[in-house]
Design an enzyme around this catalytic site. Structure first.
Site, PDB file in Angstrom:
ATOM      1  N   LYS A  29      61.537  34.994  36.891  1.00  0.00           N
ATOM      2  CA  LYS A  29      62.318  34.038  37.687  1.00  0.00           C
ATOM      3  C   LYS A  29      62.279  34.666  39.082  1.00  0.00           C
ATOM      4  CE  LYS A  29      66.214  33.558  34.105  1.00  0.00           C
ATOM      5  NZ  LYS A  29      66.143  32.123  34.005  1.00  0.00           N
TER       6      LYS A  29
ATOM      7  N   ARG B 157      66.474  30.082  23.017  1.00  0.00           N
ATOM      8  CA  ARG B 157      66.174  29.131  21.967  1.00  0.00           C
ATOM      9  C   ARG B 157      65.348  30.045  20.737  1.00  0.00           C
ATOM     10  NH1 ARG B 157      63.214  24.612  25.342  1.00  0.00           N
ATOM     11  NH2 ARG B 157      64.808  25.374  26.691  1.00  0.00           N
TER      12      ARG B 157
END
Length: 491
Positions: A270, A344
């Site tokens: 990020k 996920r």
């Protein structure tokens, strides 16, 4: 911790640092709601509201000196917004009480003279006040302490239902406070192993059972998603199981929480700005832990199994790479196209573990996608899943006063998750990214009724405090999950 009790005493004669009154926002101007107060004790105050700049708007809080007819030092006027059919809504009461109590930090004694004529109103006011009286003081010591003592004036104080409503409000507030504390904790101090120890400590002295799988057990058990996400960190992953199992339970719900204690994005790193609040990426796991504990505190006749999927997503030398293929708990192979789509993966493993116990329903909660914030903003969560489970969550959210919105799982988007080398990829279409993530999770729940809550925005308040919501961790979702369990207990 703030002490709150019910009182039938005349609030006008109760000595306190402040007395809190409600103001409604009417078309004809602000209207004072002097619940439980003799009219003479507030004579003239209602006429002064416009001059004082008081409009009765939601989250508006104004202090004025108390008159001679009141024993308190200060009057705090808190807005409840517009009133429908002459009755203040429960969420309006929560927010008004929370905003007022939050503004009174540093006070020793406060009297709440808000509408609280029945058990539902007593519960709403008490809940809002206790949620508003939150302070995270683990590191910063200069802020004033929350209100020490609160008296809620109500004629219903001696009613069994009102006392039960207060007990529930305390359990809810304790749960939300616990979840907020975990979210606000520094990732230096909160990592998978220490989170697991926090769960053990929180459950000590209760009937809630906690068990933990470490990195070796996860590898041996085939939890490839959890292991893969956590392998770039020097602090390995954990899967924590938290169980409330009352005798003769009327239903069994599995709650699954994403617990990324810090999310750097892994090798798909990020930007620096995007990492500033990534300590909040374990909010789902924090919410699940304290929902189970709250259900136990309320002795709900529902079995609740919580699964906390804990990992730290770091770009260390052992980190998983884009194009790696991992094998999940149920044997599904996943091509990892982006290591920043890690939530996920850990949830997928935990969902399989949950479904192996054949619960009546599974609900997962996660700060899963930035797309949730694009679609619904920072205060509204998303709900996806099977129809009945999704509607069950939405009904519970409405009762709890939390904002969730139903979202679809379009079958055409599933095509974008196809991989040429594995059963499924962890990334699909950019557009509809929240829905794509939901479709990925759907692969791991089998035929069990299931709802997925994406709270990426609402779990952490980056803006100014409002109502009973502080800056930082919010505990969003706990009240909804607890309401789901309470509804199941009534069936």
């Amino acid at each position: 911790m703030t002490d709150l009790k019910l009182s039938t005493k005349d609030p006008a004669r109760t000595s306190a640092d402040a007395i809190v009154l409600a103001v409604a926002q009417d078309d004809d101007g602000p209207r004072l709601l002097p619940a439980g107060l003799p009219q003479k004790s507030v004579a003239g105050l209602a006429d002064l509201l416009p001059a004082l700049g008081v409009g009765g708007r939601t989250d508006e809080v104004v202090r004025v000196p108390a008159g001679e007819q009141l024993a308190a030092t200060v009057v705090v006027l808190t807005g409840v917004g517009k009133v429908t059919d002459g009755e203040v809504g429960l969420e309006a009461l929560r927010r008004a009480a929370g905003a007022a109590v939050r503004s009174l930090a540093g006070s020793a004694d406060v009297v709440l003279a808000l509408p609280a004529d029945d058990a539902a109103q007593v519960g709403a006011v008490a809940e809002g006040a206790l949620l508003g009286a939150y302070r995270f003081d683990h590191y910063k010591t200069s802020d004033p302490a929350p209100v020490a003592r609160i008296e809620l004036a109500t004629a219903a104080a001696r009613q069994k239902e009102a006392r039960a409503a207060l007990a529930r409000a305390r359990a809810v507030a304790d749960g939300v406070r616990g979840a907020r504390d975990l979210v606000n904790a520094s990732p230096r101090h909160l990592y998978p192993e220490s989170f697991a120890e926090e769960a053990r400590a929180a459950a000590k002295g209760t009937r809630v059972k906690v068990s933990v799988l470490d990195e070796q057990q996860l590898a041996a058990g085939g939890y490839g998603g959890l292991v893969g996400v956590g392998q770039g960190s020097a602090r390995p992953p954990r899967l924590v199981k938290v169980v409330h199992a009352p005798a003769r339970a009327r239903a069994h719900y599995a709650l699954v929480g994403k617990g990324i204690t810090f999310d750097s994005g892994g090798l798909s790193l990020k930007p620096a700005k995007g990492m500033e609040n990534m300590k909040d990426d374990m909010a789902g796991a924090a919410t699940v832990l304290h929902t189970v504990l709250a259900a136990a505190a309320l002795d709900l006749p529902v079995k609740v199994t919580g699964w906390l999927a804990l990992a730290e997503n770091m770009p260390g030398g052992g980190a998983q790479r884009p194009s790696d293929v991992v094998t999940m708990r149920d044997g599904t192979t996943v091509e990892v196209l982006n290591t920043d789509a890690e939530g996920r993966l850990v949830l997928g493993d935990a969902l399989v573990a949950a479904r192996e116990e054949t619960p009546d329903a599974i609900i997962d909660i996660a700060t899963l996608t930035g797309a949730q914030m694009v679609a619904l903003g920072s205060r509204v969560g998303a709900v996806m899943g099977t129809d009945a489970a999704r509607e069950e969550v939405l009904a519970a959210a409405g009762a709890a006063g939390e904002q969730f919105w139903p979202m679809p799982l379009p079958t055409e988007l599933r095509e974008s998750l196809k991989s040429p080398v594995a059963d499924i990829a962890n990334m699909g279409d950019r557009y509809g990214g929240m829905l794509v993530a939901g479709l990925f999770l759907k692969e791991f729940v089998g035929d069990v009724p299931w709802a997925h809550l994406d709270v990426a925005g609402p779990a952490y308040n980056e803006g100014n405090p409002y109502g009973y919501t502080p800056k930082g961790g919010t505990g969003m979702g706990l009240r909804t999950l607890l309401s789901v369990l309470e509804a199941a207990a009534e069936r």
